[in-house]
Scaffold this motif. Sequence first.
Motif, PDB file in Angstrom:
ATOM      1  N   CYS A 146       0.884  -1.137   0.045  1.00  0.00           N
ATOM      2  CA  CYS A 146       0.030   0.154  -0.094  1.00  0.00           C
ATOM      3  C   CYS A 146       0.983   1.150   0.101  1.00  0.00           C
ATOM      4  CB  CYS A 146      -0.913   0.054   1.224  1.00  0.00           C
ATOM      5  SG  CYS A 146      -0.104   0.497   2.659  1.00  0.00           S
ATOM      6  N   GLY A 147       1.982   1.136   0.461  1.00  0.00           N
ATOM      7  CA  GLY A 147       3.140   2.363   0.541  1.00  0.00           C
ATOM      8  C   GLY A 147       2.981   3.076   1.681  1.00  0.00           C
ATOM      9  N   TYR A 148       2.214   2.910   2.724  1.00  0.00           N
ATOM     10  CA  TYR A 148       1.862   3.916   3.640  1.00  0.00           C
ATOM     11  C   TYR A 148       3.067   4.109   4.677  1.00  0.00           C
ATOM     12  CZ  TYR A 148      -0.872   7.100   6.333  1.00  0.00           C
ATOM     13  OH  TYR A 148      -1.184   8.203   7.036  1.00  0.00           O
ATOM     14  N   CYS A 149       3.725   2.840   4.819  1.00  0.00           N
ATOM     15  CA  CYS A 149       4.698   2.687   5.875  1.00  0.00           C
ATOM     16  C   CYS A 149       6.054   3.206   5.129  1.00  0.00           C
ATOM     17  CB  CYS A 149       5.211   1.240   6.338  1.00  0.00           C
ATOM     18  SG  CYS A 149       5.676   0.104   5.121  1.00  0.00           S
ATOM     19  N   ARG A 191       1.975  -2.653   7.762  1.00  0.00           N
ATOM     20  CA  ARG A 191       0.690  -3.216   8.225  1.00  0.00           C
ATOM     21  C   ARG A 191       0.454  -4.439   6.978  1.00  0.00           C
ATOM     22  NH1 ARG A 191      -3.404   1.943   7.870  1.00  0.00           N
ATOM     23  NH2 ARG A 191      -2.772   2.633   5.618  1.00  0.00           N
ATOM     24  N   CYS A 192       1.141  -4.232   5.988  1.00  0.00           N
ATOM     25  CA  CYS A 192       0.989  -4.995   4.581  1.00  0.00           C
ATOM     26  C   CYS A 192       2.020  -6.353   4.964  1.00  0.00           C
ATOM     27  CB  CYS A 192       1.151  -4.338   3.428  1.00  0.00           C
ATOM     28  SG  CYS A 192       0.059  -2.856   3.261  1.00  0.00           S
TER      29      CYS A 192
HETATM   30  S1  FES Z   1       3.422  -1.353   2.450  1.00  0.00           S
HETATM   31 FE1  FES Z   1       1.671  -1.005   3.468  1.00  0.00          FE
HETATM   32  S2  FES Z   1       1.946  -0.677   5.385  1.00  0.00           S
HETATM   33 FE2  FES Z   1       3.868  -1.119   4.365  1.00  0.00          FE
END
Ligand code: FES
Length: 182
Positions: A100-103, A136-137
């Motif tokens: 998702c790229g959030y982290c 989280r992914c």
């Molecule tokens: S890639 Fe989704 S939280 Fe790390």
Amino acid sequence: MSRISMTVDGVRYDDDVDPRTLLVHHLRERLGKVGTVVGCDTTNCGACTVLMDGQGVKSCTVLAPQADGHTVDTIEGLAGQDGKLHPVQQAFHERHALQCGYCTPGMIMAAVDLLAENPDPTEDEVREGLEGNLCRCTGYQNIVRAVRDAAAVMRAEVPAPRESASETVEGTAPTSTEEVAR
Ligand code: FES
Ligand code: FES
């Protein structure tokens, strides 16, 4: 209000801030650095990691006035002026180290800090170095591979001298990326 001055991604900013303002909110809301994200606000996830004087810090745990007089580097200043990705960014791309790229912004900044201290980390050392950053992914395997790939690339590179701040932005958020480009 507190008058603060900090250099962010190579540009000096002078601002009046409420002394209770967190650095992450100052970066995002005042300076427009929305690449630094908030994942938890409780010091757990590391998504908000930036470098302060070269050291990784969770910017949700730092008050903006604590950064007064300091240098802050965010994910938005990591690529070269020519748009060339930093080796850690490139390795995350090539190793599919994001879902998702959030982290990702926090992971990359933490990795840059880790590699500055340990240019040739083992897998275990990468995991230990990034333990304050949560994904989280659960993409950890590829993240570890990416960091070790980047380390190899960086060891082979001659470090380029960092450019000094050349611009001062007074008071207000920048209106375009060009205004704050190094
Ligand atoms: S890639 Fe989704 S939280 Fe790390
Ligand atoms: S938002 Fe700062 S550690 Fe999670």
